[in-house]
Scaffold this motif. Structure first.
Motif, PDB file in Angstrom:
ATOM      1  N   GLN A  68       0.837  -1.214   0.000  1.00  0.00           N
ATOM      2  CA  GLN A  68       0.000   0.000   0.000  1.00  0.00           C
ATOM      3  C   GLN A  68       0.870   1.262   0.000  1.00  0.00           C
ATOM      4  N   LEU A  69       1.943   1.247   0.789  1.00  0.00           N
ATOM      5  CA  LEU A  69       2.817   2.435   0.876  1.00  0.00           C
ATOM      6  C   LEU A  69       3.494   2.693  -0.465  1.00  0.00           C
ATOM      7  N   LEU A  70       3.961   1.618  -1.106  1.00  0.00           N
ATOM      8  CA  LEU A  70       4.637   1.783  -2.398  1.00  0.00           C
ATOM      9  C   LEU A  70       3.654   2.349  -3.429  1.00  0.00           C
ATOM     10  N   LYS A  71       2.401   1.889  -3.366  1.00  0.00           N
ATOM     11  CA  LYS A  71       1.372   2.409  -4.277  1.00  0.00           C
ATOM     12  C   LYS A  71       1.166   3.902  -4.070  1.00  0.00           C
ATOM     13  N   MET A  72       1.308   4.355  -2.821  1.00  0.00           N
ATOM     14  CA  MET A  72       1.124   5.785  -2.503  1.00  0.00           C
ATOM     15  C   MET A  72       2.369   6.605  -2.839  1.00  0.00           C
ATOM     16  N   GLY A  73       3.442   5.928  -3.231  1.00  0.00           N
ATOM     17  CA  GLY A  73       4.646   6.654  -3.644  1.00  0.00           C
ATOM     18  C   GLY A  73       5.659   6.887  -2.539  1.00  0.00           C
ATOM     19  N   LEU A  74       5.494   6.215  -1.387  1.00  0.00           N
ATOM     20  CA  LEU A  74       6.496   6.348  -0.337  1.00  0.00           C
ATOM     21  C   LEU A  74       7.644   5.379  -0.611  1.00  0.00           C
ATOM     22  N   ALA A  75       8.797   5.633  -0.005  1.00  0.00           N
ATOM     23  CA  ALA A  75       9.934   4.711  -0.159  1.00  0.00           C
ATOM     24  C   ALA A  75      10.012   3.831   1.091  1.00  0.00           C
ATOM     25  N   VAL A  76      10.197   2.520   0.883  1.00  0.00           N
ATOM     26  CA  VAL A  76      10.270   1.585   2.019  1.00  0.00           C
ATOM     27  C   VAL A  76      11.461   0.658   1.804  1.00  0.00           C
ATOM     28  N   LEU A  77      12.312   0.527   2.808  1.00  0.00           N
ATOM     29  CA  LEU A  77      13.441  -0.412   2.676  1.00  0.00           C
ATOM     30  C   LEU A  77      12.904  -1.846   2.770  1.00  0.00           C
ATOM     31  N   PRO A  78      13.583  -2.805   2.092  1.00  0.00           N
ATOM     32  CA  PRO A  78      13.095  -4.198   2.128  1.00  0.00           C
ATOM     33  C   PRO A  78      13.284  -4.790   3.527  1.00  0.00           C
ATOM     34  N   SER A  79      12.176  -5.088   4.208  1.00  0.00           N
ATOM     35  CA  SER A  79      12.257  -5.509   5.611  1.00  0.00           C
ATOM     36  C   SER A  79      12.016  -6.997   5.815  1.00  0.00           C
ATOM     37  N   CYS A  80      12.854  -7.603   6.670  1.00  0.00           N
ATOM     38  CA  CYS A  80      12.641  -8.987   7.118  1.00  0.00           C
ATOM     39  C   CYS A  80      12.225  -8.964   8.586  1.00  0.00           C
ATOM     40  N   ALA A  81      11.779  -7.823   9.095  1.00  0.00           N
ATOM     41  CA  ALA A  81      11.544  -7.677  10.530  1.00  0.00           C
ATOM     42  C   ALA A  81      10.072  -7.367  10.812  1.00  0.00           C
ATOM     43  N   ASN A  82       9.747  -7.093  12.088  1.00  0.00           N
ATOM     44  CA  ASN A  82       8.361  -6.726  12.403  1.00  0.00           C
ATOM     45  C   ASN A  82       8.206  -5.203  12.428  1.00  0.00           C
ATOM     46  N   PHE A  83       9.023  -4.550  11.619  1.00  0.00           N
ATOM     47  CA  PHE A  83       8.908  -3.090  11.441  1.00  0.00           C
ATOM     48  C   PHE A  83       9.369  -2.766  10.034  1.00  0.00           C
ATOM     49  N   ILE A  84       9.008  -1.572   9.588  1.00  0.00           N
ATOM     50  CA  ILE A  84       9.476  -1.109   8.274  1.00  0.00           C
ATOM     51  C   ILE A  84      10.065   0.278   8.439  1.00  0.00           C
ATOM     52  N   PHE A  85      11.023   0.605   7.584  1.00  0.00           N
ATOM     53  CA  PHE A  85      11.671   1.915   7.617  1.00  0.00           C
ATOM     54  C   PHE A  85      11.168   2.660   6.390  1.00  0.00           C
ATOM     55  N   VAL A  86      10.405   3.706   6.653  1.00  0.00           N
ATOM     56  CA  VAL A  86       9.620   4.350   5.607  1.00  0.00           C
ATOM     57  C   VAL A  86      10.039   5.798   5.428  1.00  0.00           C
ATOM     58  N   SER A  87      10.257   6.208   4.184  1.00  0.00           N
ATOM     59  CA  SER A  87      10.514   7.626   3.911  1.00  0.00           C
ATOM     60  C   SER A  87       9.324   8.192   3.142  1.00  0.00           C
ATOM     61  N   PRO A  88       8.700   9.264   3.682  1.00  0.00           N
ATOM     62  CA  PRO A  88       7.523   9.816   3.006  1.00  0.00           C
ATOM     63  C   PRO A  88       7.893  10.563   1.721  1.00  0.00           C
TER      64      PRO A  88
END
Ligand code: PMP
Length: 354
Positions: A278-298
């Motif tokens: 959903q975030l990628l569809k909105m145009g945000l940047a997200v690092l590829p996560s293998c964890a229970n959190f994501i690192f998101v740049s708006p």
């Protein structure tokens, strides 16, 4: 600060834990806890154990250590249980670093490594992550330091391949390599298998994330018998009863309840995949996560502004002010409902600023 605090601690900057707001006031996606309660079997075990609280807890944590050893297919001699994995890490700093043996870790990683280094007067070799925020294994080859690597790393969520961990350990036969696997159950690969053949490799894990027991404070270390013996020496010189009786009972019941564990982690992984899409569809940047959190740049607004706007809308995430990561926020993966609320807030924030 009083005039009595000894000089070496006067300049220490302690670790800042994430905010713990009053229950229900905010959707809490800031400290990588599980959105799910502990296993009902763990809650039951706590109630049973409570009647014996007049006695000290078992300093050997025997039942818990046996259960961990059984789960991972190692011997009890390869396991030590601690008061949260923070204590595992503290024991490693005390046991394996000193004035001649610095600690090596990435510039962007779990903030406690730097704090422990300062607390124990240990020098640090801080190795910058690559531009894409991945660890460069070459940085750690023959580094002549005790290596601390969170895998997956925090707050990026990105994982290092086991082959690279093996190479790092093989290239540092005179040093210990500690792999902090706090988040490994959400899609990483554990290095526990490697500890069978590498006598300088330790794996640190926790019950705080994938086993919903952050408040129980239980961590553990797995490695060869001699290294575990070293950590036991530190423990018995510091706090023999380091894990309380209730957490021991809770953790033992929890690691035996594989069905509940698998269901919770699957739910978190599914919610992560959905949120990222959903975030990628909105145009945000997200690092590829293998964890229970994501690192998101708006991307269109700063990380600080995004953090503050989310908070206004009742969503608490974590923002770090270090220059390389200040454009990001770290978002813990909660329940599907919590992630929908976070996504709705994000959509509104971006629309309000269009
Ligand atoms: N390692 C990492 C990478 C973490 O993010 C955390 C959680 N803050 C810990 C270790 C410590 O967790 P705990 O002491 O709850 O086991």
């Amino acid at each position: 600060m009083s005039k009595f605090l000894v000089d070496k601690y006067q300049t220490i900057e302690p670790y800042t834990p994430g905010e713990q707001p009053k229950k229900g006031s905010l959707i809490k996606l800031n400290t990588n806890e599980s959105p799910f309660p502990p296993s009902p079997k763990a809650v039951e075990a706590i109630a049973k154990a409570a009647g014996d609280l007049n006695l000290y807890s078992d300093p050997e944590c025997k039942k818990l250590v046996d259960a961990i050893a059984e789960y991972y297919g190692v011997s009890a001699k390869n396991v030590i249980a601690t008061n949260g994995s923070d204590e595992s890490l503290a024991f490693c700093f005390q046991a394996f670093c000193d004035e001649n043996t610095p600690a090596a870790y990435p510039d962007i990683t779990y903030g406690f490594y730097k704090v422990f280094a300062k607390l124990y007067s240990i020098d640090s070799k801080v190795m910058p992550l690559k531009a894409d925020f991945s660890v460069d294994p070459a940085d750690y080859m023959g580094i002549n330091a005790t290596v601390f690597l969170a895998n997956p790393n925090a707050p990026t969520g990105m994982a290092l391949a086991l082959e690279d961990i093996e190479k790092i350990a093989l290239s540092n036969p005179e040093n210990v390599v500690i792999i902090d696997e706090a988040y490994v159950d959400f899609g990483g690969k554990s290095a526990i298998e490697l500890t069978r053949k590498l006598s300088n490799l330790l794996v640190v894990q926790t019950f705080s994330k994938s086993r919903s027991l952050a408040g129980g404070r239980i961590g553990f270390v797995i490695g060869c018998e001699e290294l575990i013996e070293d950590l036991r020496k530190i423990k018995y010189s510091f706090n023999p009863y380091n894990v309380g009786a209730l957490p021991q009972a809770a953790a033992e019941a929890s690691i035996r309840d594989t069905e509940y564990f698998e269901a919770c982690r699957k739910s978190v992984i599914d919610a992560r995949e959905y949120t990222v899409e959903q975030l990628l569809k909105m145009g945000l940047a997200v690092l590829p996560s293998c964890a229970n959190f994501i690192f998101v740049s708006p991307t269109r607004i700063s990380g600080q502004e995004y953090f503050a706007a989310l908070r206004e809308k009742g969503i608490l995430v974590r923002h770090f002010s270090a220059p390389r990561v200040c454009d990001f926020v770290r978002v813990t993966i909660g329940s599907r409902e919590q992630m929908d609320a976070y996504l709705k807030a994000t959509r509104e924030i971006l629309e309000e600023r269009r």
